[in-house]
Scaffold this active site. Structure first.
Site, mmCIF file in Angstrom:
data_model
loop_
_atom_site.group_PDB
_atom_site.id
_atom_site.type_symbol
_atom_site.label_atom_id
_atom_site.label_comp_id
_atom_site.label_asym_id
_atom_site.label_seq_id
_atom_site.Cartn_x
_atom_site.Cartn_y
_atom_site.Cartn_z
ATOM 1 N N TYR A 115 45.052 -1.202 -56.778
ATOM 2 C CA TYR A 115 44.181 -0.962 -57.927
ATOM 3 C C TYR A 115 44.073 -2.258 -58.711
ATOM 4 O O TYR A 115 44.939 -2.591 -59.523
ATOM 5 C CB TYR A 115 44.745 0.170 -58.802
ATOM 6 C CG TYR A 115 43.961 0.425 -60.064
ATOM 7 C CD1 TYR A 115 42.575 0.575 -60.023
ATOM 8 C CD2 TYR A 115 44.588 0.504 -61.298
ATOM 9 C CE1 TYR A 115 41.852 0.805 -61.179
ATOM 10 C CE2 TYR A 115 43.871 0.739 -62.464
ATOM 11 C CZ TYR A 115 42.503 0.886 -62.390
ATOM 12 O OH TYR A 115 41.788 1.106 -63.546
ATOM 13 N N ASP A 155 40.813 0.419 -54.980
ATOM 14 C CA ASP A 155 39.801 0.100 -55.969
ATOM 15 C C ASP A 155 39.950 -1.372 -56.302
ATOM 16 O O ASP A 155 40.835 -1.749 -57.062
ATOM 17 C CB ASP A 155 40.001 0.981 -57.204
ATOM 18 C CG ASP A 155 38.962 0.710 -58.277
ATOM 19 O OD1 ASP A 155 38.170 -0.240 -58.114
ATOM 20 O OD2 ASP A 155 38.959 1.431 -59.287
ATOM 21 N N ASP A 255 35.479 9.962 -61.076
ATOM 22 C CA ASP A 255 34.236 9.177 -61.073
ATOM 23 C C ASP A 255 34.114 8.330 -59.794
ATOM 24 O O ASP A 255 33.081 7.697 -59.585
ATOM 25 C CB ASP A 255 34.068 8.343 -62.351
ATOM 26 C CG ASP A 255 35.325 7.626 -62.804
ATOM 27 O OD1 ASP A 255 36.361 7.727 -62.116
ATOM 28 O OD2 ASP A 255 35.280 6.963 -63.857
ATOM 29 N N HIS A 256 35.122 8.367 -58.935
ATOM 30 C CA HIS A 256 35.064 7.702 -57.627
ATOM 31 C C HIS A 256 35.056 8.751 -56.508
ATOM 32 O O HIS A 256 35.646 9.835 -56.666
ATOM 33 C CB HIS A 256 36.302 6.830 -57.403
ATOM 34 C CG HIS A 256 36.424 5.660 -58.332
ATOM 35 N ND1 HIS A 256 36.278 4.359 -57.924
ATOM 36 C CD2 HIS A 256 36.719 5.602 -59.658
ATOM 37 C CE1 HIS A 256 36.464 3.540 -58.954
ATOM 38 N NE2 HIS A 256 36.733 4.265 -60.024
#
Length: 265
Positions: A115, A155, A255-256
DNA sequence: ATGCCTATCGAGGATAGA
């Protein structure tokens, strides 16, 4: 082997959706990001009921990464050597690393759930931190890649090309698209990593993130910022890969969306 | 295109995300 990566935006808030998705997609190895929970608070028992071992690295309120596996979970490494931190300096002048990386060996592959820092704005200290974090990640992956098959999923908070954002003109001068950030990705690929680009379920762009606001998902105004970077041997075993945009629909989504990769192994 | 959402901590509003 079925491998997946998903920024869940809180594993606690997403637990019903996560469990439902695991039962349906049945991945063997899952990289999770933004779990937003301490390692000891990770829902180990709940994912265990679906047959997964879990390893979590958490800060509590922010960040947090984890690995789920039903293909073995050995040599768990929270963080990586040389990982920079952010915030208050300790007695030797170093900031404590945040929970942004966890590695483990699953089914013969070294798997990393990553991340990357957001960066906020290009003039922010968070942006310099983001670039330093990528540089340290690159250095840490050199010996890892020499040791065998590897995937670095997660991410990355960088859209690799202008085709990976819904309106590049809107992003001029913003983080996620700047040349230094894109160079950081290129330097990772230069180590021998391949960008495993997933197939979109809808439209021409394999976006993985859509803002919650203003009907962005409905309008398919998204970004491809979640990436699967695979060593050559693993990349050569990719049978298919897709963005599971169904997981972005309905009540209480992240939201991903997850990326799912099927490997010939 | 920011904070129009969402989540967290904690009990309202601040902080963070991309």
């Amino acid at each position: 082997m079925r491998l997946a990566t998903w920024n869940v935006n809180s594993v606690k808030a997403r637990l019903p959706r996560l469990l439902e998705w695991l039962a349906e997609a049945r991945p063997d190895v899952v990289c999770l990001q933004e779990t937003k929970c301490a390692a000891e608070a990770f829902p180990v028992a709940e994912v265990g009921e679906l047959g997964y071992e879990a390893a979590a690295h958490g800060d509590g309120r922010w960040n947090g990464v984890a690995l789920l596996s039903r293909a073995g979970l050995a040599d768990v490494t929270p963080g990586f050597p040389g990982e920079p931190g952010f915030g208050e300096l300790d007695s030797v002048g170093a900031a404590r690393p945040e929970a942004r990386a966890i590695g483990a060996t699953c089914g013969g592959i070294r798997v990393w759930s990553l991340y990357a820092p957001n960066g906020r704005t290009v003039d922010s200290p968070h942006y310099a931190y983001k670039l330093a974090w990528f540089a340290a990640l690159r250095d840490a992956l050199v010996p890892e890649l020499a040791a065998g098959p590897l995937v670095a999923c997660g991410d990355y908070n960088v859209a690799p090309t202008d085709a990976d954002v819904w309106d590049p003109a809107l992003f001029v001068g913003s983080t996620h698209v700047t040349p230094p950030e894109r160079r950081a990705l290129a330097e990772l690929r230069d180590l021998g990593l391949t960008d495993v680009v997933p197939t979109p379920m809808k439209g021409p762009h394999p976006y993985t993130y859509w803002d919650y606001r203003a009907g962005m998902f409905h309008q398919n105004k998204g970004m491809r910022i979640d990436l699967v970077y695979a060593s050559a041997d693993v990349a050569g075993q990719v049978r298919s890969a897709y963005v599971d945009r169904e997981a972005r629909k309905g009540k209480g989504p992240s939201d991903h969306a997850p990326i799912v990769v099927d490997l010939e192994r």
